[in-house]
Scaffold this active site. Structure first.
Site, PDB file in Angstrom:
ATOM      1  CE1 TYR A  32      -2.284 -35.795  17.147  1.00 11.49           C
ATOM      2  CE2 TYR A  32       0.149 -37.001  17.770  1.00 11.49           C
ATOM      3  CZ  TYR A  32      -0.891 -36.508  18.333  1.00 11.49           C
ATOM      4  OH  TYR A  32      -1.286 -36.378  19.677  1.00 11.49           O
ATOM      5  CG  ASP A  67       8.052 -58.204  13.734  1.00 11.43           C
ATOM      6  OD1 ASP A  67       8.508 -57.506  14.077  1.00 11.43           O
ATOM      7  OD2 ASP A  67       9.045 -58.602  12.621  1.00 11.43           O
TER       8      ASP A  67
END
Ligand code: NAD
Ligand code: UDP
Length: 326
Positions: A149, A210
């Site tokens: 991409y 996280d």
């Protein structure tokens, strides 16, 4: 609108998320709009309401193949945009970006059309400069899972500038940052649609890593306004130009916002971070402000509310379960 201002405008990828909103605006302005799509990630549902309009036409076509049309302007949006979809067939993704650009630039050259490329903030890769201005050259892996991409879009930009220098093609290059809103594909894996669909169906919210990585989210209406202003800007202003909302949020903040706005009982789960996932992203939009007088007007809370309302309705009409058919 006066008759002489009516243009024949081709929108490639016109049945997709951004393309369908762009078609809406152009049809409403009275232009003759040609929507070209191969329906890889786009859907008839996105443009069904336009099909009866006399100034709207749909062409089913794969942009990897050349096509001859008579048009005044081309918005080149055809390309899968979410990691799940563009990694499904990476070779096809590069072909769509590169051969699609060559085919559309060849068309623009032949019929003297102005052509705008939907490039991406992914050309900056995992950026070492923050926020990202247009003159930053980026930090992109050439061999990773996102490269099809990122590098496809970088090569398309190069092609646009070479056709401009070599053949005098009238180009515009816009680098779009994360954009969200109604008509996002519910299963395409992008973070806003994922979180909303998960929250509305009571499933766990999947935060990758996280959740401290950041993105800056632009509502679709603001983005489309920017695209159209860039297409119609003075001839000397060709870009590349950043378009996006500079308000930056961590993915964990986004997850909490979506849970709050939906009133969901979903829990937040932490899953592994995908390879090469950029740590942070935020557009420097000084150029768009100065040259186009453009800046986003919709903040994340109100944009999310509109997007949640859209998904609520389409999930209800598909009898829930988070599966919205094409
Ligand atoms: P989308 O997947 O909803 O739309 C892409 C459209 O292109 C779909 O309708 C798809 O069927 C069509 N398409 C794909 N390959 C094709 C081919 N070979 N031939 C013809 N049609 C083809 O994605 P979107 O979010 O609307 O993105 C539109 C454009 O904007 C893309 O070029 C994307 O790279 C760019 N962009 C979007 C974002 C964003 O946040 N939405 C960010 C940066 C760049
Ligand atoms: N992301 C996430 N959970 C999801 C989908 C995405 O935490 O269910 C994260 C992803 O890892 C990335 C960010 O959200 O850090 C934006 O992802 P998206 O695919 O929407 O856009 P991109 O990474 O191309 O900017």
């Amino acid at each position: 609108m006066k008759f002489h201002e009516t243009r024949r405008i081709l929108v490639t990828g016109g049945a997709g998320f951004l393309g369908s909103h762009l078609c809406d605006r152009l049809v409403a302005q009275g232009h003759d709009v040609l929507c070209l799509d191969n329906f890889f990630t786009g859907s008839r549902r996105n443009i069904a309401h336009l099909l009866g309009r006399p100034n709207f036409e749909l062409i089913r076509h794969d942009l990897v193949q050349p096509i001859l049309l008579e048009v005044d302007q081309i918005y080149n949006l055809a390309c899968p945009a979410s990691p799940i979809h563009y990694q499904h067939n990476p070779v096809k993704t590069i072909k769509t970006s590169v051969m699609g650009a060559i085919n559309m630039l060849g068309l623009a050259k032949r019929v003297h059309a102005r052509i705008l490329q939907a490039s991406t903030s992914e050309v900056y890769g995992d950026p070492l400069v923050h926020p990202q201005p247009e003159d930053y050259w980026g930090n992109v892996n050439t061999t990773g899972p996102r490269s099809c991409y990122d590098e496809g879009k970088r090569c398309a930009e190069t092609l646009f500038f070479d056709y401009h220098r070599q053949n005098g093609v009238d180009i515009r290059v816009v680098r779009i940052f994360n954009t969200y809103g109604p008509r996002m594909h519910p299963n395409d894996g992008r973070v806003v649609s994922n979180f909303i669909v998960q929250a509305l169906s009571g499933r766990d919210i999947t935060v990758f890593g996280d959740g401290s990585q950041s993105r800056s989210f632009c509502f679709v209406d603001d983005l489309i306004e920017g695209l159209m202003r860039m297409m119609n800007a003075p001839p000397d202003f060709i870009g590349p130009l950043n378009l996006g909302n500079p308000d930056e949020f961590t993915i964990l903040q986004l997850a909490r916002k979506v849970v709050d706005l939906t009133g969901s009982s979903s829990r937040i789960n932490f899953d592994p971070l995908p390879q090469d996932d950029p740590l942070r992203r935020r557009p420097d939009i000084r150029l768009a402000r100065e040259r186009l007088g453009w800046q986003p007007t919709v903040d994340l809370d109100s944009g999310l509310k509109q997007t949640v309302a859209y998904f609520r309705e389409s999930m209800a009409s598909n009898s829930g379960a988070g599966a919205v058919e094409k």
